[in-house]
Design an enzyme around this catalytic site. Structure first.
Site, mmCIF file in Angstrom:
data_model
loop_
_atom_site.group_PDB
_atom_site.id
_atom_site.type_symbol
_atom_site.label_atom_id
_atom_site.label_comp_id
_atom_site.label_asym_id
_atom_site.label_seq_id
_atom_site.Cartn_x
_atom_site.Cartn_y
_atom_site.Cartn_z
ATOM 1 N N VAL A 194 5.632 3.781 9.057
ATOM 2 C CA VAL A 194 5.622 2.520 8.314
ATOM 3 C C VAL A 194 4.195 1.951 8.270
ATOM 4 O O VAL A 194 3.897 0.927 8.885
ATOM 5 C CB VAL A 194 6.599 1.488 8.942
ATOM 6 C CG1 VAL A 194 6.739 0.268 8.025
ATOM 7 C CG2 VAL A 194 7.961 2.104 9.205
ATOM 8 N N PRO A 195 3.305 2.617 7.547
ATOM 9 C CA PRO A 195 1.962 2.050 7.414
ATOM 10 C C PRO A 195 2.030 0.744 6.623
ATOM 11 O O PRO A 195 2.778 0.632 5.649
ATOM 12 C CB PRO A 195 1.188 3.129 6.655
ATOM 13 C CG PRO A 195 2.223 3.963 5.980
ATOM 14 C CD PRO A 195 3.453 3.875 6.816
ATOM 15 N N HIS A 196 1.269 -0.250 7.069
ATOM 16 C CA HIS A 196 1.320 -1.551 6.431
ATOM 17 C C HIS A 196 0.005 -2.286 6.632
ATOM 18 O O HIS A 196 -0.761 -1.955 7.535
ATOM 19 C CB HIS A 196 2.481 -2.387 6.983
ATOM 20 C CG HIS A 196 2.440 -2.558 8.464
ATOM 21 N ND1 HIS A 196 2.872 -1.578 9.334
ATOM 22 C CD2 HIS A 196 1.997 -3.575 9.239
ATOM 23 C CE1 HIS A 196 2.703 -2.003 10.576
ATOM 24 N NE2 HIS A 196 2.169 -3.207 10.548
ATOM 25 N N ALA A 197 -0.229 -3.264 5.771
ATOM 26 C CA ALA A 197 -1.459 -4.058 5.858
ATOM 27 C C ALA A 197 -1.240 -5.396 5.159
ATOM 28 O O ALA A 197 -0.271 -5.584 4.435
ATOM 29 C CB ALA A 197 -2.626 -3.312 5.209
#
Length: 152
Positions: free
Chosen positions: A64-67
């Site tokens: 779950v890559p997020h920014a």
């Protein structure tokens, strides 16, 4: 909650990426296509900076890559599936097959936390992982995620 966030056109069921760097580039294209005003390089950089702090491959087979992004008003999401698996440097050392890539507005911490929590709950639904791996279209993937969420 996830139903409002997910769009079939933002799902890639046959990711071409083989490693994390390729994956981030491929999935960033999907995010930017949803919100054309975004700067591709800026989005990619923010995702990579967040990932450098700690891997987001914390659930077996799922990342779950997020920014945070200053230019968006509501969260956006892209979902990717790789039948072959992607070398992701996950905590368990195994390949990742399902990716939820998210961008959150800077001023909505509650939405950020609620979506991440809802995803964690959905990941715990029996056979969730398997059900997504069996899908062949964005619409099928979204439907499976919504069904899992409704089962909670």
């Amino acid at each position: 909650m996830l139903q409002e966030l997910l769009k079939p056109e933002a799902v890639r069921v046959n990711l071409e990426s083989e490693d994390k760097e390729e994956l981030f580039e491929e999935m960033t294209e999907v995010l930017v296509a949803q919100c054309p005003g975004l700067d591709r390089a800026e989005v990619l950089d923010s995702l990579l900076q967040r990932e450098a702090k700690m891997t987001t491959g914390v659930v077996p087979g799922i990342a779950v890559p997020h920014a945070i992004n200053q230019k968006i008003k509501k969260p956006i999401c892209a979902v990717g599936i790789s039948k072959e698996g992607i070398d992701y440097e996950a905590l368990d050392g195994k390949p990742v097959h399902i990716v939820f890539m998210l961008l959150f507005p800077a001023d909505d911490t509650a939405a950020h936390l609620n979506i991440m929590q809802e995803l964690a709950f959905v990941f715990g639904v029996p056979d969730f992982y398997k059900s997504l791996m069996d899908k062949n279209s964005g619409a099928q993937v979204v439907q499976a995620i919504v069904q899992a969420e409704e089962s909670l």
